[in-house]
Design a protein around this motif. Structure first.
Motif, PDB file in Angstrom:
ATOM      1  N   UNK A 196      37.747 -31.614  78.802  1.00  0.00           N
ATOM      2  CA  UNK A 196      36.953 -32.828  78.665  1.00  0.00           C
ATOM      3  C   UNK A 196      37.123 -33.410  77.259  1.00  0.00           C
ATOM      4  N   UNK A 197      36.926 -34.727  77.135  1.00  0.00           N
ATOM      5  CA  UNK A 197      37.024 -35.399  75.843  1.00  0.00           C
ATOM      6  C   UNK A 197      35.635 -35.429  75.216  1.00  0.00           C
ATOM      7  N   UNK A 198      35.499 -34.818  74.028  1.00  0.00           N
ATOM      8  CA  UNK A 198      34.188 -34.774  73.381  1.00  0.00           C
ATOM      9  C   UNK A 198      34.327 -34.631  71.868  1.00  0.00           C
ATOM     10  N   UNK A 199      33.199 -34.801  71.153  1.00  0.00           N
ATOM     11  CA  UNK A 199      33.172 -34.632  69.695  1.00  0.00           C
ATOM     12  C   UNK A 199      33.205 -33.152  69.350  1.00  0.00           C
ATOM     13  N   UNK A 200      33.965 -32.813  68.302  1.00  0.00           N
ATOM     14  CA  UNK A 200      34.080 -31.418  67.883  1.00  0.00           C
ATOM     15  C   UNK A 200      34.498 -31.375  66.410  1.00  0.00           C
ATOM     16  N   UNK A 201      34.212 -30.284  65.745  1.00  0.00           N
ATOM     17  CA  UNK A 201      34.503 -30.169  64.316  1.00  0.00           C
ATOM     18  C   UNK A 201      36.002 -30.089  64.053  1.00  0.00           C
ATOM     19  N   UNK A 202      36.412 -30.667  62.929  1.00  0.00           N
ATOM     20  CA  UNK A 202      37.809 -30.594  62.491  1.00  0.00           C
ATOM     21  C   UNK A 202      37.814 -30.173  61.024  1.00  0.00           C
ATOM     22  N   UNK A 203      38.674 -29.238  60.664  1.00  0.00           N
ATOM     23  CA  UNK A 203      38.722 -28.681  59.307  1.00  0.00           C
ATOM     24  C   UNK A 203      40.047 -29.036  58.651  1.00  0.00           C
ATOM     25  N   UNK A 204      39.975 -29.685  57.504  1.00  0.00           N
ATOM     26  CA  UNK A 204      41.171 -30.010  56.719  1.00  0.00           C
ATOM     27  C   UNK A 204      41.494 -28.806  55.835  1.00  0.00           C
ATOM     28  N   UNK A 205      42.501 -28.033  56.221  1.00  0.00           N
ATOM     29  CA  UNK A 205      42.823 -26.804  55.492  1.00  0.00           C
ATOM     30  C   UNK A 205      43.252 -27.081  54.058  1.00  0.00           C
ATOM     31  N   UNK A 206      43.836 -28.237  53.806  1.00  0.00           N
ATOM     32  CA  UNK A 206      44.279 -28.563  52.445  1.00  0.00           C
ATOM     33  C   UNK A 206      43.092 -28.705  51.499  1.00  0.00           C
ATOM     34  N   UNK A 207      41.960 -29.154  52.020  1.00  0.00           N
ATOM     35  CA  UNK A 207      40.766 -29.331  51.200  1.00  0.00           C
ATOM     36  C   UNK A 207      39.878 -28.091  51.179  1.00  0.00           C
ATOM     37  N   UNK A 208      39.919 -27.280  52.227  1.00  0.00           N
ATOM     38  CA  UNK A 208      39.018 -26.135  52.359  1.00  0.00           C
ATOM     39  C   UNK A 208      39.335 -25.063  51.320  1.00  0.00           C
ATOM     40  N   UNK A 209      38.301 -24.592  50.620  1.00  0.00           N
ATOM     41  CA  UNK A 209      38.473 -23.523  49.624  1.00  0.00           C
ATOM     42  C   UNK A 209      37.963 -22.171  50.127  1.00  0.00           C
ATOM     43  N   UNK A 210      37.415 -22.154  51.339  1.00  0.00           N
ATOM     44  CA  UNK A 210      36.910 -20.898  51.889  1.00  0.00           C
ATOM     45  C   UNK A 210      35.606 -20.434  51.272  1.00  0.00           C
ATOM     46  N   UNK A 211      34.818 -21.375  50.727  1.00  0.00           N
ATOM     47  CA  UNK A 211      33.571 -20.983  50.051  1.00  0.00           C
ATOM     48  C   UNK A 211      32.516 -20.462  51.023  1.00  0.00           C
ATOM     49  N   UNK A 212      32.593 -20.861  52.285  1.00  0.00           N
ATOM     50  CA  UNK A 212      31.653 -20.373  53.289  1.00  0.00           C
ATOM     51  C   UNK A 212      30.348 -21.130  53.373  1.00  0.00           C
ATOM     52  N   UNK A 213      30.194 -22.212  52.599  1.00  0.00           N
ATOM     53  CA  UNK A 213      28.929 -22.963  52.627  1.00  0.00           C
ATOM     54  C   UNK A 213      28.638 -23.523  54.008  1.00  0.00           C
ATOM     55  N   UNK A 214      29.673 -23.871  54.742  1.00  0.00           N
ATOM     56  CA  UNK A 214      29.487 -24.455  56.074  1.00  0.00           C
ATOM     57  C   UNK A 214      28.915 -23.454  57.067  1.00  0.00           C
ATOM     58  N   UNK A 215      29.210 -22.160  56.887  1.00  0.00           N
ATOM     59  CA  UNK A 215      28.772 -21.159  57.847  1.00  0.00           C
ATOM     60  C   UNK A 215      27.260 -21.078  57.938  1.00  0.00           C
ATOM     61  N   UNK A 216      26.589 -21.161  56.799  1.00  0.00           N
ATOM     62  CA  UNK A 216      25.133 -21.047  56.774  1.00  0.00           C
ATOM     63  C   UNK A 216      24.460 -22.241  57.430  1.00  0.00           C
TER      64      UNK A 216
END
Length: 224
Positions: free
Chosen positions: A1-21
Protein backbone atom coordinates in the motif's frame (compact mmCIF):
# COMPACT_ATOMS: atom_id res chain seq x y z
CA UNK A 1 0.00 0.00 0.00
CA UNK A 2 1.05 3.63 -0.55
CA UNK A 3 1.45 5.44 2.77
CA UNK A 4 3.57 7.88 4.82
CA UNK A 5 6.66 6.38 6.44
CA UNK A 6 9.96 7.55 7.93
CA UNK A 7 13.00 8.11 5.71
CA UNK A 8 16.56 8.42 7.06
CA UNK A 9 19.30 10.36 5.26
CA UNK A 10 22.39 8.30 6.12
CA UNK A 11 24.72 11.10 5.00
CA UNK A 12 23.30 13.37 7.71
CA UNK A 13 22.73 10.75 10.43
CA UNK A 14 25.41 10.65 13.15
CA UNK A 15 23.93 7.72 15.07
CA UNK A 16 23.30 9.81 18.20
CA UNK A 17 20.12 7.86 18.99
CA UNK A 18 18.01 10.91 19.90
CA UNK A 19 15.27 9.73 17.56
CA UNK A 20 14.89 6.39 19.34
CA UNK A 21 13.62 7.93 22.57
CA UNK A 22 10.92 9.79 20.62
CA UNK A 23 9.60 6.76 18.75
CA UNK A 24 6.95 5.17 20.97
CA UNK A 25 6.67 2.22 18.59
CA UNK A 26 10.40 1.36 18.78
CA UNK A 27 10.51 1.37 14.99
CA UNK A 28 14.07 2.73 14.88
CA UNK A 29 17.39 1.17 15.80
CA UNK A 30 21.08 2.11 15.61
CA UNK A 31 22.93 -0.25 13.27
CA UNK A 32 26.61 0.27 12.41
CA UNK A 33 26.44 3.82 13.72
CA UNK A 34 23.37 4.88 11.73
CA UNK A 35 19.64 5.02 12.49
CA UNK A 36 17.66 2.36 10.68
CA UNK A 37 13.98 1.56 10.30
CA UNK A 38 13.64 -1.89 11.86
CA UNK A 39 10.52 -2.85 9.92
CA UNK A 40 7.93 -0.96 7.88
CA UNK A 41 5.05 -2.39 9.94
CA UNK A 42 6.44 -0.77 13.13
CA UNK A 43 6.32 2.80 11.75
CA UNK A 44 3.00 4.66 12.01
CA UNK A 45 4.22 7.47 9.73
CA UNK A 46 3.16 10.24 12.11
CA UNK A 47 6.70 11.61 12.46
CA UNK A 48 6.98 12.07 16.24
CA UNK A 49 10.72 11.44 15.90
CA UNK A 50 11.40 14.22 13.37
CA UNK A 51 12.03 17.08 15.77
CA UNK A 52 14.39 14.98 17.89
CA UNK A 53 17.07 14.72 15.19
CA UNK A 54 19.67 17.50 15.59
CA UNK A 55 20.96 16.92 12.05
CA UNK A 56 17.64 17.00 10.20
CA UNK A 57 18.27 13.47 8.90
CA UNK A 58 14.65 12.34 9.30
CA UNK A 59 11.78 13.09 6.93
CA UNK A 60 8.43 11.55 6.13
CA UNK A 61 8.01 10.24 2.57
CA UNK A 62 5.11 8.58 0.81
CA UNK A 63 6.05 5.20 -0.65
CA UNK A 64 4.91 1.62 -1.00
CA UNK A 65 5.11 -0.01 2.44
CA UNK A 66 3.37 -2.68 4.48
CA UNK A 67 0.54 -1.39 6.67
CA UNK A 68 1.33 -0.22 10.21
CA UNK A 69 0.68 -3.10 12.63
CA UNK A 70 -0.11 -1.63 16.05
CA UNK A 71 -0.84 -5.07 17.52
CA UNK A 72 2.78 -6.17 17.05
CA UNK A 73 4.32 -3.24 18.97
CA UNK A 74 4.13 -4.53 22.60
CA UNK A 75 5.89 -7.81 21.76
CA UNK A 76 8.44 -6.03 19.56
CA UNK A 77 9.26 -3.57 22.36
CA UNK A 78 10.54 -6.44 24.52
CA UNK A 79 12.92 -7.84 21.90
CA UNK A 80 16.57 -6.98 21.31
CA UNK A 81 15.53 -5.11 18.14
CA UNK A 82 14.18 -2.30 20.27
CA UNK A 83 17.28 -1.81 22.42
CA UNK A 84 20.01 -0.76 20.03
CA UNK A 85 20.52 2.76 21.39
CA UNK A 86 23.73 2.68 23.51
CA UNK A 87 22.17 5.13 25.95
CA UNK A 88 19.32 2.76 26.82
CA UNK A 89 21.31 -0.44 27.32
CA UNK A 90 20.73 -1.74 30.87
CA UNK A 91 23.87 -1.58 32.99
CA UNK A 92 24.97 -1.25 36.60
CA UNK A 93 26.62 2.01 37.64
CA UNK A 94 30.02 1.93 39.28
CA UNK A 95 30.85 3.98 42.39
CA UNK A 96 32.48 7.27 41.42
CA UNK A 97 35.77 6.26 43.00
CA UNK A 98 36.23 3.46 40.47
CA UNK A 99 36.14 5.63 37.36
CA UNK A 100 37.33 9.03 36.19
CA UNK A 101 34.93 11.78 37.22
CA UNK A 102 33.70 14.02 34.38
CA UNK A 103 32.40 17.59 34.74
CA UNK A 104 28.95 17.48 36.35
CA UNK A 105 29.44 13.83 37.23
CA UNK A 106 26.99 12.09 39.53
CA UNK A 107 27.09 13.40 43.06
CA UNK A 108 29.64 11.54 45.17
CA UNK A 109 27.92 8.90 47.23
CA UNK A 110 24.82 8.69 45.02
CA UNK A 111 23.04 5.38 45.65
CA UNK A 112 21.76 5.19 42.05
CA UNK A 113 22.94 1.75 40.93
CA UNK A 114 21.71 1.28 37.36
CA UNK A 115 20.94 2.78 33.97
CA UNK A 116 18.54 3.56 32.28
CA UNK A 117 16.00 5.03 34.66
CA UNK A 118 13.18 6.11 32.31
CA UNK A 119 10.29 3.65 32.55
CA UNK A 120 9.73 3.62 28.78
CA UNK A 121 13.41 2.79 28.14
CA UNK A 122 13.75 0.10 30.81
CA UNK A 123 13.88 -3.49 29.52
CA UNK A 124 11.41 -5.55 31.52
CA UNK A 125 14.00 -8.30 31.93
CA UNK A 126 16.80 -6.07 33.29
CA UNK A 127 18.54 -8.28 35.86
CA UNK A 128 18.74 -5.61 38.58
CA UNK A 129 14.92 -5.41 38.72
CA UNK A 130 14.42 -9.01 39.82
CA UNK A 131 12.97 -9.17 43.31
CA UNK A 132 13.85 -5.49 43.81
CA UNK A 133 12.10 -2.72 45.71
CA UNK A 134 11.10 -0.34 42.91
CA UNK A 135 11.01 3.43 43.35
CA UNK A 136 8.60 4.82 40.75
CA UNK A 137 9.22 8.57 40.79
CA UNK A 138 7.64 11.45 38.92
CA UNK A 139 10.09 13.17 36.57
CA UNK A 140 9.88 16.37 38.65
CA UNK A 141 10.42 14.67 41.99
CA UNK A 142 14.20 14.41 41.75
CA UNK A 143 14.48 18.20 41.57
CA UNK A 144 11.98 18.84 44.36
CA UNK A 145 13.04 16.21 46.92
CA UNK A 146 16.23 17.12 48.81
CA UNK A 147 16.19 13.70 50.49
CA UNK A 148 15.94 11.68 47.29
CA UNK A 149 19.19 9.83 47.99
CA UNK A 150 17.63 8.44 51.14
CA UNK A 151 14.73 7.01 49.15
CA UNK A 152 17.07 5.61 46.50
CA UNK A 153 19.07 3.54 48.97
CA UNK A 154 18.16 -0.11 48.45
CA UNK A 155 15.69 0.66 45.67
CA UNK A 156 15.80 0.53 41.86
CA UNK A 157 14.63 3.76 40.23
CA UNK A 158 12.08 4.18 37.45
CA UNK A 159 10.89 7.65 36.43
CA UNK A 160 7.80 8.64 34.46
CA UNK A 161 5.36 11.52 34.01
CA UNK A 162 1.67 10.58 34.05
CA UNK A 163 0.76 13.86 32.33
CA UNK A 164 3.26 13.83 29.45
CA UNK A 165 3.83 10.10 28.92
CA UNK A 166 1.44 7.72 27.21
CA UNK A 167 -0.17 6.31 30.37
CA UNK A 168 -1.46 3.18 28.64
CA UNK A 169 1.94 2.15 27.30
CA UNK A 170 3.64 3.14 30.59
CA UNK A 171 1.19 0.99 32.52
CA UNK A 172 1.74 -1.91 30.14
CA UNK A 173 5.52 -1.60 30.60
CA UNK A 174 5.21 -1.56 34.41
CA UNK A 175 2.89 -4.58 34.28
CA UNK A 176 5.43 -6.46 32.18
CA UNK A 177 8.21 -5.53 34.60
CA UNK A 178 6.11 -6.84 37.48
CA UNK A 179 5.38 -10.09 35.67
CA UNK A 180 9.01 -10.73 34.77
CA UNK A 181 10.89 -9.25 37.71
CA UNK A 182 8.35 -9.94 40.48
CA UNK A 183 9.52 -6.97 42.57
CA UNK A 184 9.34 -7.16 46.34
CA UNK A 185 7.63 -3.77 46.78
CA UNK A 186 6.93 -0.46 45.02
CA UNK A 187 7.37 3.03 46.45
CA UNK A 188 5.76 5.85 44.49
CA UNK A 189 7.33 9.31 44.77
CA UNK A 190 5.02 11.98 43.36
CA UNK A 191 4.26 15.65 43.60
CA UNK A 192 1.11 16.93 45.33
CA UNK A 193 -0.36 18.27 42.05
CA UNK A 194 -3.45 16.33 40.90
CA UNK A 195 -2.02 15.08 37.61
CA UNK A 196 0.79 13.33 39.47
CA UNK A 197 -1.80 11.05 41.05
CA UNK A 198 -1.73 9.28 37.70
CA UNK A 199 1.34 7.39 38.95
CA UNK A 200 -0.81 5.73 41.61
CA UNK A 201 -3.54 4.84 39.10
CA UNK A 202 -0.94 3.60 36.62
CA UNK A 203 0.61 1.37 39.28
CA UNK A 204 -2.74 0.00 40.45
CA UNK A 205 -3.68 -0.88 36.86
CA UNK A 206 -0.28 -2.49 36.25
CA UNK A 207 -0.56 -4.67 39.35
CA UNK A 208 -4.08 -5.71 38.39
CA UNK A 209 -2.91 -6.64 34.89
CA UNK A 210 0.11 -8.55 36.22
CA UNK A 211 -2.00 -10.43 38.76
CA UNK A 212 0.51 -9.75 41.54
CA UNK A 213 -0.13 -8.55 45.09
CA UNK A 214 2.82 -6.24 45.76
CA UNK A 215 2.88 -3.75 48.66
CA UNK A 216 2.80 -0.13 47.48
CA UNK A 217 3.84 2.91 49.54
CA UNK A 218 3.29 6.50 48.40
CA UNK A 219 5.46 9.52 49.26
CA UNK A 220 3.99 12.93 48.29
CA UNK A 221 6.09 16.09 47.91
CA UNK A 222 4.17 19.34 48.52
CA UNK A 223 4.65 22.43 46.37
CA UNK A 224 3.29 24.96 48.90
Amino acid sequence: MLRDIICIDEAKCTGCGACLANCAENALSIVNGKARLVKDTYCDGLGACLGACPEGALTIVRREAAAFDAASIPAHAETGEARSCPGSQPRPLQPLGERRAAPFARQAGSPLRHWPIQLRLMPADAPFLRGAHLLLAADCAGFAAPGLNGLLAGRELLIACPKLDDVQSAGAKLAEICRRARPDAITILRMSVPCCGGLERLTAAALKESGLDIPVHVEIIGID
